[in-house]
Design a protein around this motif. Structure first.
Motif, PDB file in Angstrom:
ATOM      1  N   ARG A 170       6.664   2.323 -12.630  1.00 54.90           N
ATOM      2  CA  ARG A 170       5.512   2.882 -13.338  1.00 54.90           C
ATOM      3  C   ARG A 170       5.385   4.392 -13.141  1.00 54.90           C
ATOM      4  O   ARG A 170       4.378   4.989 -13.524  1.00 54.90           O
ATOM      5  N   GLY A 171       6.392   4.984 -12.538  1.00 54.69           N
ATOM      6  CA  GLY A 171       6.506   6.431 -12.495  1.00 54.69           C
ATOM      7  C   GLY A 171       5.547   7.163 -11.591  1.00 54.69           C
ATOM      8  O   GLY A 171       5.347   8.372 -11.758  1.00 54.69           O
ATOM      9  N   LEU A 172       4.942   6.499 -10.606  1.00 52.86           N
ATOM     10  CA  LEU A 172       4.013   7.169  -9.704  1.00 52.86           C
ATOM     11  C   LEU A 172       4.724   7.631  -8.438  1.00 52.86           C
ATOM     12  O   LEU A 172       5.535   6.893  -7.870  1.00 52.86           O
ATOM     13  N   ASP A 173       4.430   8.837  -7.996  1.00 50.87           N
ATOM     14  CA  ASP A 173       4.919   9.263  -6.692  1.00 50.87           C
ATOM     15  C   ASP A 173       3.948   8.760  -5.630  1.00 50.87           C
ATOM     16  O   ASP A 173       2.957   8.092  -5.937  1.00 50.87           O
ATOM     17  N   VAL A 174       4.234   9.098  -4.378  1.00 49.41           N
ATOM     18  CA  VAL A 174       3.396   8.585  -3.291  1.00 49.41           C
ATOM     19  C   VAL A 174       1.953   9.048  -3.447  1.00 49.41           C
ATOM     20  O   VAL A 174       1.001   8.268  -3.241  1.00 49.41           O
ATOM     21  N   ALA A 175       1.764  10.309  -3.818  1.00 47.98           N
ATOM     22  CA  ALA A 175       0.402  10.809  -3.995  1.00 47.98           C
ATOM     23  C   ALA A 175      -0.320  10.057  -5.101  1.00 47.98           C
ATOM     24  O   ALA A 175      -1.516   9.734  -4.987  1.00 47.98           O
ATOM     25  N   GLY A 176       0.402   9.744  -6.175  1.00 46.38           N
ATOM     26  CA  GLY A 176      -0.206   8.992  -7.275  1.00 46.38           C
ATOM     27  C   GLY A 176      -0.596   7.591  -6.850  1.00 46.38           C
ATOM     28  O   GLY A 176      -1.642   7.077  -7.254  1.00 46.38           O
ATOM     29  N   ILE A 177       0.245   6.966  -6.033  1.00 44.44           N
ATOM     30  CA  ILE A 177      -0.078   5.629  -5.534  1.00 44.44           C
ATOM     31  C   ILE A 177      -1.298   5.697  -4.625  1.00 44.44           C
ATOM     32  O   ILE A 177      -2.190   4.840  -4.690  1.00 44.44           O
ATOM     33  N   GLU A 178      -1.377   6.728  -3.798  1.00 45.38           N
ATOM     34  CA  GLU A 178      -2.519   6.851  -2.881  1.00 45.38           C
ATOM     35  C   GLU A 178      -3.832   7.020  -3.638  1.00 45.38           C
ATOM     36  O   GLU A 178      -4.879   6.586  -3.161  1.00 45.38           O
ATOM     37  N   ARG A 179      -3.761   7.611  -4.811  1.00 45.17           N
ATOM     38  CA  ARG A 179      -4.987   7.708  -5.604  1.00 45.17           C
ATOM     39  C   ARG A 179      -5.415   6.334  -6.120  1.00 45.17           C
ATOM     40  O   ARG A 179      -6.606   6.107  -6.359  1.00 45.17           O
ATOM     41  N   GLN A 180      -4.452   5.421  -6.320  1.00 43.74           N
ATOM     42  CA  GLN A 180      -4.770   4.067  -6.749  1.00 43.74           C
ATOM     43  C   GLN A 180      -5.166   3.179  -5.566  1.00 43.74           C
ATOM     44  O   GLN A 180      -6.062   2.342  -5.681  1.00 43.74           O
ATOM     45  N   ILE A 181      -4.460   3.365  -4.445  1.00 42.66           N
ATOM     46  CA  ILE A 181      -4.684   2.539  -3.250  1.00 42.66           C
ATOM     47  C   ILE A 181      -5.532   3.359  -2.278  1.00 42.66           C
ATOM     48  O   ILE A 181      -5.046   3.902  -1.285  1.00 42.66           O
ATOM     49  N   SER A 182      -6.807   3.449  -2.558  1.00 39.65           N
ATOM     50  CA  SER A 182      -7.664   4.384  -1.820  1.00 39.65           C
ATOM     51  C   SER A 182      -8.564   3.706  -0.801  1.00 39.65           C
ATOM     52  O   SER A 182      -9.173   4.378   0.032  1.00 39.65           O
ATOM     53  N   GLY A 183      -8.670   2.380  -0.873  1.00 34.08           N
ATOM     54  CA  GLY A 183      -9.567   1.690   0.037  1.00 34.08           C
ATOM     55  C   GLY A 183     -11.013   1.694  -0.391  1.00 34.08           C
ATOM     56  O   GLY A 183     -11.876   1.165   0.311  1.00 34.08           O
ATOM     57  N   GLU A 184     -11.324   2.313  -1.541  1.00 29.37           N
ATOM     58  CA  GLU A 184     -12.700   2.283  -2.030  1.00 29.37           C
ATOM     59  C   GLU A 184     -13.079   0.866  -2.412  1.00 29.37           C
ATOM     60  O   GLU A 184     -12.259  -0.054  -2.362  1.00 29.37           O
ATOM     61  N   ARG A 185     -14.313   0.678  -2.857  1.00 30.89           N
ATOM     62  CA  ARG A 185     -14.807  -0.654  -3.153  1.00 30.89           C
ATOM     63  C   ARG A 185     -13.908  -1.359  -4.171  1.00 30.89           C
ATOM     64  O   ARG A 185     -13.584  -0.799  -5.215  1.00 30.89           O
ATOM     65  N   PHE A 186     -13.484  -2.576  -3.852  1.00 37.14           N
ATOM     66  CA  PHE A 186     -12.632  -3.443  -4.674  1.00 37.14           C
ATOM     67  C   PHE A 186     -11.179  -2.975  -4.735  1.00 37.14           C
ATOM     68  O   PHE A 186     -10.354  -3.631  -5.365  1.00 37.14           O
ATOM     69  N   ALA A 187     -10.862  -1.843  -4.140  1.00 38.75           N
ATOM     70  CA  ALA A 187      -9.479  -1.346  -4.168  1.00 38.75           C
ATOM     71  C   ALA A 187      -8.701  -1.890  -2.970  1.00 38.75           C
ATOM     72  O   ALA A 187      -9.285  -2.227  -1.936  1.00 38.75           O
ATOM     73  N   PRO A 188      -7.375  -1.978  -3.080  1.00 37.62           N
ATOM     74  CA  PRO A 188      -6.569  -2.351  -1.915  1.00 37.62           C
ATOM     75  C   PRO A 188      -6.725  -1.330  -0.790  1.00 37.62           C
ATOM     76  O   PRO A 188      -7.133  -0.191  -1.021  1.00 37.62           O
ATOM     77  N   GLU A 189      -6.365  -1.741   0.402  1.00 36.77           N
ATOM     78  CA  GLU A 189      -6.439  -0.854   1.554  1.00 36.77           C
ATOM     79  C   GLU A 189      -5.499   0.342   1.374  1.00 36.77           C
ATOM     80  O   GLU A 189      -4.471   0.239   0.703  1.00 36.77           O
ATOM     81  N   PRO A 190      -5.821   1.480   1.967  1.00 38.36           N
ATOM     82  CA  PRO A 190      -4.941   2.657   1.857  1.00 38.36           C
ATOM     83  C   PRO A 190      -3.546   2.378   2.412  1.00 38.36           C
ATOM     84  O   PRO A 190      -3.343   1.448   3.196  1.00 38.36           O
ATOM     85  N   LEU A 191      -2.598   3.197   2.024  1.00 36.99           N
ATOM     86  CA  LEU A 191      -1.230   3.051   2.499  1.00 36.99           C
ATOM     87  C   LEU A 191      -1.156   3.236   4.011  1.00 36.99           C
ATOM     88  O   LEU A 191      -1.805   4.115   4.575  1.00 36.99           O
ATOM     89  N   SER A 192      -0.339   2.399   4.640  1.00 37.62           N
ATOM     90  CA  SER A 192      -0.049   2.609   6.058  1.00 37.62           C
ATOM     91  C   SER A 192       1.046   3.664   6.177  1.00 37.62           C
ATOM     92  O   SER A 192       1.702   4.032   5.189  1.00 37.62           O
ATOM     93  N   ALA A 193       1.261   4.139   7.383  1.00 34.22           N
ATOM     94  CA  ALA A 193       2.317   5.136   7.600  1.00 34.22           C
ATOM     95  C   ALA A 193       3.683   4.558   7.235  1.00 34.22           C
ATOM     96  O   ALA A 193       4.535   5.245   6.659  1.00 34.22           O
ATOM     97  N   GLU A 194       3.903   3.265   7.565  1.00 33.24           N
ATOM     98  CA  GLU A 194       5.179   2.632   7.249  1.00 33.24           C
ATOM     99  C   GLU A 194       5.375   2.513   5.741  1.00 33.24           C
ATOM    100  O   GLU A 194       6.477   2.756   5.211  1.00 33.24           O
ATOM    101  N   GLU A 195       4.317   2.136   5.021  1.00 33.97           N
ATOM    102  CA  GLU A 195       4.422   2.024   3.566  1.00 33.97           C
ATOM    103  C   GLU A 195       4.674   3.389   2.932  1.00 33.97           C
ATOM    104  O   GLU A 195       5.499   3.514   2.016  1.00 33.97           O
TER     105      GLU A 195
END
Length: 437
Positions: A81-106
């Motif tokens: 889907r063409g997202l870099d890590v920063a783009g994914i972090e904007r999607q995986i932010s841990g806000e309400r109903f969102a998945p947990e933020p990225l771990s260091a390993e991820e």
């Protein structure tokens, strides 16, 4: 639902599919019943995410360094889907109903180009245990073909010439759907609606064109397979694995309602849709024969058929574009069972071919053990049969349809093969044999 909530929901569905090894349609249905607040657009968006993740499950999981639903979804966003890590972090932010933020390993895994060194089954998104089978027939193109098999399939329609012509059907559909269908060069009676994710797949069954019997839903490869079988007006034809009747209807139109088709299936439940379909299509030359206990309902057809069509039970490896979860649920045991079924139905079908008649064997599989190997074994058991030169089968269709297939089909010693990469179709194998007079 917000976009991030849809991602969370997709991860939940994927974990259900992976942990319980169940069909994705069942998992999506159960999720919808448990979350009735989700609207139709939400359910469709979640379904699109889930299906995309399953199409690319191996490569996505490899890219994210995990195997669960979250890892596959993260890898999908990174590699497909063409997202870099920063783009994914904007999607995986841990806000309400969102998945947990990225771990260091991820974060570290997603930052690497992990796919560059991945094995072929990962890069091509297919089960590792089928690598040798697929390599036997696809060779160096295996990864490219499997990548094409991981793409979303278009919606193909067949024009029913008993009621309509292709130009008229194309105009009707354009008017009804607001979309101009494409006309694939390989088949003059095929109308194709390309994928439009933002609009979703149209509900063809509710259109006037469908209700009047002007069109049928049928993949281009399936249409070509029915044509290659060679049904012609005046013939006596047995469709011995007729199921819902897709190829029966195609052959009846090719025969112009002249001659006779006997539609049979060993499971009468699979025949249930055929009656309404025949009536809607205006077909009058098909006799449906359902199995009966302690009765051979095909006994009177022995050695009488000009053509016997075997649309064989198979693993369906050629349909993975439409059923991406199926490629991860297939197991060696199910392949072995399908091979046994194919042997049985081929031996049964041979009884009904008249001397000089034809036996057409079709699978929606790319696996040699279900295709060329089956034909070679059948010829050993039935030496009166021989394979019709696949090149002549193609040439006969080209002359009748006034098209050129060129390299769109692969000619093999025992038949021909169609694939998504070369043909733009689902995967199909067709072998036409004739019985010595």
């Amino acid at each position: 639902m917000t976009p991030v909530a849809r991602i969370s929901a997709a991860i939940e569905v994927l974990d259900d599919v992976f942990s319980r090894r169940r069909p994705v349609a069942d998992a999506l249905k159960d999720w919808g019943l448990a979350h009735r607040f989700a609207g139709s657009k939400d359910r469709r968006a979640i379904g699109d995410l889930v299906f995309d993740a399953l199409r690319h499950r191996a490569s996505a999981a490899w890219a994210a360094g995990g195997e669960d639903g979250r890892a596959v979804m993260l890898g999908l966003m990174r590699t497909h889907r063409g997202l870099d890590v920063a783009g994914i972090e904007r999607q995986i932010s841990g806000e309400r109903f969102a998945p947990e933020p990225l771990s260091a390993e991820e974060r570290a895994a997603l930052a690497e180009d992990r796919l560059a060194a991945a094995p072929d089954p990962v890069r091509g998104d297919y089960p590792e245990w089928l690598a040798d089978e697929l390599g036997r027939v696809l060779g160096e193109t295996t990864v490219a073909e499997m990548r094409a098999m991981a793409e979303v399939a278009p919606l193909d329609l067949r024009v029913n010439t008993l009621k309509c012509d292709a130009d008229r059907a194309a105009r009707e559909l354009a008017s009804e759907l607001g979309r101009q269908p494409e006309r694939p060069a390989l088949a003059p009676l095929c109308l194709r609606l390309p994928v439009e994710p933002e609009r979703g797949e149209p509900h063809i069954a509710s259109t006037e064109s469908f209700l009047k019997g002007h069109i049928e839903i049928q993949d281009l490869g399936s249409q070509l397979a029915a044509e290659f079988a060679g049904a012609r007006p005046g013939m006596q034809v047995l469709d011995i694995c007729a199921g819902g009747g897709g190829k029966t209807l195609a052959m009846a139109a090719a025969m112009g309602n002249h001659g006779q088709i006997f539609a049979y299936d060993s499971d009468r439940r699979r025949l249930a849709p055929i009656h309404d379909r025949l009536a809607r299509a205006g077909i009058r030359n098909v006799q449906v024969r359902a199995p009966k206990p302690n009765t051979d309902v095909l006994d009177d057809l022995e050695h009488r058929m000009d053509l016997v069509l075997v649309d064989a039970p198979c693993t369906g490896t050629g349909t993975w574009r439409r059923n991406p979860d199926a490629k991860w649920r297939i197991r060696p045991g199910s392949l072995a069972e399908r091979i046994k079924d194919q042997v049985a139905v081929l031996d049964q079908a041979a009884r009904y071919v008249r001397p000089g008649g034809r036996l057409a064997y079709i699978t929606c599989s790319l696996l040699p053990s279900e295709n060329g190997d089956q034909i070679a074994a059948f010829l050993d058991r039935h030496p009166g049969f021989s394979v019709v030169d696949p090149a002549s089968v193609v040439a006969a269709y080209e002359a009748e349809a006034m098209v050129v297939l060129g390299e769109a089909v692969t000619l093999l010693p025992q038949g021909l093969m169609m694939t998504p990469l070369r043909s733009g179709t689902d995967g199909f194998f067709v072998s036409v044999m004739t019985l010595r007079s």
